[in-house]
Design a protein around this motif. Structure first.
Motif, short mmCIF file in Angstrom:
data_model
loop_
_atom_site.label_atom_id
_atom_site.label_comp_id
_atom_site.label_asym_id
_atom_site.label_seq_id
_atom_site.Cartn_x
_atom_site.Cartn_y
_atom_site.Cartn_z
N GLN A 1 0.82 -1.21 0.00
CA GLN A 1 0.00 0.00 0.00
C GLN A 1 0.86 1.26 0.00
OE1 GLN A 1 -2.73 0.46 3.28
NE2 GLN A 1 -3.14 2.58 2.74
N LEU A 2 1.97 1.23 0.74
CA LEU A 2 2.85 2.38 0.78
C LEU A 2 3.41 2.68 -0.61
CD1 LEU A 2 4.84 1.58 4.05
CD2 LEU A 2 3.20 3.43 3.74
N VAL A 3 3.86 1.63 -1.29
CA VAL A 3 4.40 1.81 -2.63
C VAL A 3 3.33 2.35 -3.57
CG1 VAL A 3 5.30 0.58 -4.65
CG2 VAL A 3 6.19 0.06 -2.38
N HIS A 4 2.11 1.79 -3.47
CA HIS A 4 1.03 2.23 -4.36
C HIS A 4 0.69 3.70 -4.14
CE1 HIS A 4 -2.51 1.59 -6.92
NE2 HIS A 4 -3.10 2.45 -6.11
N SER A 5 0.61 4.11 -2.89
CA SER A 5 0.23 5.50 -2.61
C SER A 5 1.30 6.47 -3.09
CB SER A 5 -0.03 5.70 -1.11
OG SER A 5 1.14 5.49 -0.35
N ARG A 6 2.57 6.12 -2.90
CA ARG A 6 3.65 6.97 -3.40
C ARG A 6 3.64 7.02 -4.92
NH1 ARG A 6 8.15 7.92 0.15
NH2 ARG A 6 7.70 7.21 2.26
N LEU A 7 3.41 5.87 -5.53
CA LEU A 7 3.38 5.80 -6.99
C LEU A 7 2.27 6.68 -7.56
CD1 LEU A 7 4.32 4.43 -9.64
CD2 LEU A 7 2.66 2.61 -9.16
N VAL A 8 1.07 6.58 -6.99
CA VAL A 8 -0.06 7.37 -7.48
C VAL A 8 0.20 8.86 -7.30
CG1 VAL A 8 -2.49 7.92 -7.06
CG2 VAL A 8 -1.76 5.54 -7.21
N ALA A 9 0.82 9.23 -6.18
CA ALA A 9 1.13 10.65 -5.95
C ALA A 9 2.07 11.18 -7.03
CB ALA A 9 1.73 10.83 -4.57
N LYS A 10 3.11 10.41 -7.37
CA LYS A 10 4.05 10.85 -8.40
C LYS A 10 3.39 10.86 -9.77
CE LYS A 10 7.51 11.25 -5.58
NZ LYS A 10 7.99 12.60 -5.20
N MET A 11 2.54 9.88 -10.04
CA MET A 11 1.84 9.83 -11.32
C MET A 11 0.86 10.99 -11.47
SD MET A 11 1.12 5.73 -11.67
CE MET A 11 0.07 5.93 -13.11
N THR A 12 0.26 11.41 -10.36
CA THR A 12 -0.67 12.54 -10.41
C THR A 12 0.06 13.82 -10.80
OG1 THR A 12 -2.09 11.53 -8.72
CG2 THR A 12 -2.31 13.90 -9.05
N SER A 13 1.24 14.02 -10.23
CA SER A 13 2.05 15.19 -10.60
C SER A 13 2.44 15.12 -12.07
CB SER A 13 3.30 15.26 -9.73
OG SER A 13 2.96 15.44 -8.37
N LEU A 14 2.79 13.92 -12.53
CA LEU A 14 3.19 13.76 -13.93
C LEU A 14 2.01 14.00 -14.87
CD1 LEU A 14 5.55 13.04 -15.76
CD2 LEU A 14 4.90 10.63 -15.54
N ARG A 15 0.82 13.51 -14.49
CA ARG A 15 -0.38 13.76 -15.30
C ARG A 15 -0.61 15.25 -15.50
NH1 ARG A 15 -5.70 13.37 -12.07
NH2 ARG A 15 -4.64 15.23 -11.28
N ASP A 16 -0.48 16.01 -14.40
CA ASP A 16 -0.71 17.44 -14.48
C ASP A 16 0.34 18.13 -15.35
OD1 ASP A 16 -2.84 17.00 -12.81
OD2 ASP A 16 -1.80 17.63 -10.99
N GLU A 17 1.57 17.65 -15.28
CA GLU A 17 2.64 18.27 -16.07
C GLU A 17 2.50 17.93 -17.55
OE1 GLU A 17 7.51 18.72 -16.15
OE2 GLU A 17 6.51 17.66 -14.51
N LEU A 18 2.13 16.68 -17.85
CA LEU A 18 2.01 16.26 -19.24
C LEU A 18 0.69 16.69 -19.88
CD1 LEU A 18 3.34 12.57 -19.05
CD2 LEU A 18 4.62 14.64 -19.60
N GLY A 19 -0.34 16.87 -19.05
CA GLY A 19 -1.66 17.13 -19.60
C GLY A 19 -2.20 15.90 -20.30
#
Length: 249
Positions: free
Chosen positions: A82-100
């Motif tokens: 769960q820790l890995v998943h939550s960290r992964l999703v947080a980083k992916m969310t930032s990347l989604r916003d940057e990439l659009g």
């Protein structure tokens, strides 16, 4: 009126109840949901949650949900997934916003293409999974990127179980030709899907390797934004490091 119990012991007990509630919720819960579950006043629950975040026992995601934090890794490994998943999703969310663009993380596990996390939004919709991704190794950017990281025997084994099928007029169903392209594809060049899986969507994927993990990071765009594909793929490749770090707690 009885005095309210705010002793250190009672606060610790309530904090532990909140941690247990977050753990039961799997992939996160909001403050009001947690307060209701442990029967605490909402304002008191929020104060305790802020303290737990400050100490690293919880993390607050962009959508306001709370998940277990990295400090708990020091107490044991039971919640590592769960820790890995939550960290992964947080980083992916930032990347989604940057990439659009919608962002995907996938692994090749137990002989299958496995999409493990998708982060999209109202303005960045993900591709409609109209065919199971496990059967798209020859067509989707994700599938091709994962298979390109296998050896020849691994690729042939995959296609023996998932024969190449035609999804669109652009899908290459010549297994021999697909194998040759996978073998020759440079690892530093993003893998593309130009409407081979779904009409109206283009995608790109880059390898993400952590230990023995065969993984990839990908994004999708509506075909009307195909002109952004190359530049966005280059940006994603340059920003893949934080996602890779999120896979290790």
């Amino acid at each position: 009126m009885a005095a309210r119990n705010h002793t250190p012991r009672s606060s610790v007990e309530r904090a532990l109840r909140l941690l247990e509630a977050v753990d039961r919720r799997g992939f996160g819960a909001r403050a009001d949901e947690l307060a209701e579950e442990v029967q605490l006043p909402a304002d008191h629950a929020r104060r305790l949650l802020r303290s737990l975040v400050r100490e690293g026992y919880l993390e607050r995601l962009d959508d306001g949900a709370y998940v277990l934090g990295g400090a708990l890794a020091m107490l044991g490994q039971a919640n590592r997934e769960q820790l890995v998943h939550s960290r992964l999703v947080a980083k992916m969310t930032s990347l989604r916003d940057e990439l659009g663009a919608a962002v995907y993380f996938s692994r090749y596990a137990d002989g299958e293409v496995n999409v493990q996390a998708v982060v999209d939004g109202p303005m960045t919709p993900s591709v409609h999974e109209w065919v199971d991704f496990r059967a798209t190794g020859h067509a989707s950017a994700i599938g091709k990127c994962l298979l390109a990281q296998l050896d020849d025997d691994g690729r042939r084994d995959h296609f023996s179980r998932h024969p190449a099928a035609r999804f669109t007029s652009r899908t290459n169903v010549d297994t021999r030709a697909v194998l040759q392209r996978l073998d020759r594809h440079p690892t530093t060049v993003p893998m593309l899907d130009l409407q081979e899986y779904a009409i109206g969507t283009v995608c790109a994927a880059v390898p993400v390797t952590a230990g023995t993990t065969v993984g990839c990071l990908a994004f999708s765009l509506p075909v009307e934004e195909a002109y952004r594909l190359k530049e966005t793929a280059e940006t994603m490749a340059a920003k893949a490091a934080p996602v890779l770090l999120a896979l290790t707690v």
